[in-house]
Motif scaffolding. Structure first.
Motif: not given
Length: 422
Positions: A147-151, A213-228
């Motif tokens: 999910l992180t480009p070019f990491y 921080n698993r909660d942060w990771a879940r928020r990262f995925i949810v919020q990134h994938m919600a953005s077109d």
């Protein structure tokens, strides 16, 4: 029989673990004897080898070229300036029209790597075929973030010398113009954001990682994938992985791809991103808890509509045809001062994840006559000198390496647990 590819090895960096480096050198000498490689170059700092006389003696005895450089006094994120400097000088001794296997002294070389050099699998670029040749051939890497480009894992990589040279960019835009870029992205991102403006939009406001921080990771995925906006960035990144990279030296992972695709057809992308299901082709980083790619299988599954359809799949299938068009990519508007609503909305997302300030206009002045770009803080510093400073720096680096090793061990244990559960 000698191989068709002329392979050279560049070892760059500090010794750190003498026993591991000694074993690596023995393996490389064996590879040279088997004609898998032509030669080896070790690039490091002046006086580094004086601390390891046995290593120095072995290098001389085995006719391994040594490049000693004055250590840079400027320190950038993840010592990336140091890494690029040592690789740059190591590459100076490599003949043109060759292939470079870049490693570090603290890495273990595997049978899969030896087999790769012996069998010489194709590195021809993938599609879309009307995209530019950012690299002439694919680069081979160990792993990369989903999910992180070019990491992309930069510990070991392989490719044509001309392509590897492109990674040594010394591009300060990574720190001055863009925000929160990791050392690995300093290597791999510049070649792509120069050609694909969509990435210039993204790196102005990319989010920093949070660890353990698993909660942060879940928020990262949810919020990134919600953005077109992010979804377009992400799919373009996956197409770049698919065209310009090989993930893993183990060719068996590519042989298994079709079978693994079949096992994914009853699973949705959302199930896997949120760890409701586990599959061999997707793992999770033990520190960030974000998805990690160690083969190409998951990338090809996304780009070829393999997963059971869910809301993510519907949005992906709608966007992909347009994103594959080079005319769309080259005309993408990337401007830190003239910012679209989608970009501003995504900036709010990353700020909520810990980004103090994005490097885009903050004022959003309707008259378009006044602009302000803040800074999320430059991370470079001038290194101290003297024995006490050097000792402390060495201890800090050793602690960091120990921490990384422990995290790798946790990742391996997690993978074993997942295998046993299956």
């Amino acid at each position: 029989m000698a191989n068709l590819r002329r392979n050279w090895v560049v070892i760059a960096g500090l010794v750190r673990d003498e026993a591991i480096f000694a074993r690596q050198l023995e393996v490389l000498v064996d590879w040279r004897k088997k004609q898998l490689i032509e030669g080896v170059v070790y690039s490091t700092w002046i006086n580094e080898l004086s601390k390891y006389p046995n290593i120095a003696s072995f290098l001389v005895k085995q006719d391994i070229a040594i490049v000693e450089i004055a250590e840079p006094t400027l320190q950038l994120e993840g010592h990336i300036l140091h890494q690029m400097t040592s690789l740059h000088y190591g590459l100076q001794l490599i003949p043109d029209q060759t292939y470079v296997f870049r490693t570090r002294p603290d890495m273990r070389l595997t049978q899969e790597m030896q087999d790769f050099l012996r069998n010489e699998p194709s590195l021809a670029l993938g599609g879309p075929h009307d995209w530019p040749e950012i690299f002439e051939e694919r680069l081979v890497v160990l792993a990369c973030s989903l999910l992180t480009p070019f990491y992309i894992n930069d510990m070991i990589f392989y490719g044509g010398k001309k392509d590897v040279n492109k990674l040594v960019s010394f591009d300060v835009a990574c720190e001055v113009i863009y925000a929160n870029m990791a050392a690995e992205q300093f290597y791999f991102a510049p070649s792509f954001y120069r050609s694909l403006p969509i990435f210039r939009s993204f790196f102005q406001l990319s989010a920093p990682y949070s660890y353990d921080n698993r909660d942060w990771a879940r928020r990262f995925i949810v919020q990134h994938m919600a953005s077109d906006f992010f979804l377009q960035i992400w799919l373009t990144y996956l197409m770049c992985l698919d065209r310009y990279f090989r993930i893993s030296f183990d060719e068996r992972t590519r042989d298994r791809a079709e079978t693994e695709h079949a096992s994914l057809r009853d699973l949705s992308l959302g199930n896997l991103l949120f760890r409701n299901k586990t599959v061999p082709c997707l793992s999770f980083h033990p520190a960030t808890h974000l998805p990690l790619l160690e083969t190409e299988t998951f990338v090809s599954a996304i780009l070829n509509d393999v997963f059971r359809h869910d809301a993510y799949a519907a949005r992906i299938n709608k966007l992909l045809p347009t994103l594959r068009e080079w005319s769309f990519q080259e005309s993408w508007p990337a401007n830190a001062l003239s910012v679209s609503k989608d970009v501003r909305k995504f900036a709010m997302v990353v700020e909520g994840l810990g980004q103090r300030r994005s490097r885009i206009d903050e004022l959003d002045d309707t008259s378009q006559r006044r602009f302000r770009v803040g800074s999320s803080g430059h991370r470079w510093r001038v290194m101290g000198s003297g024995d006490s400073v050097q000792t402390l720096t060495t201890e800090i680096n050793q602690l960091r390496r120990t921490n990384e090793a422990l995290r790798e061990e946790i990742l391996a244990k997690d993978a074993e647990i997942a295998r046993l559960r299956r």
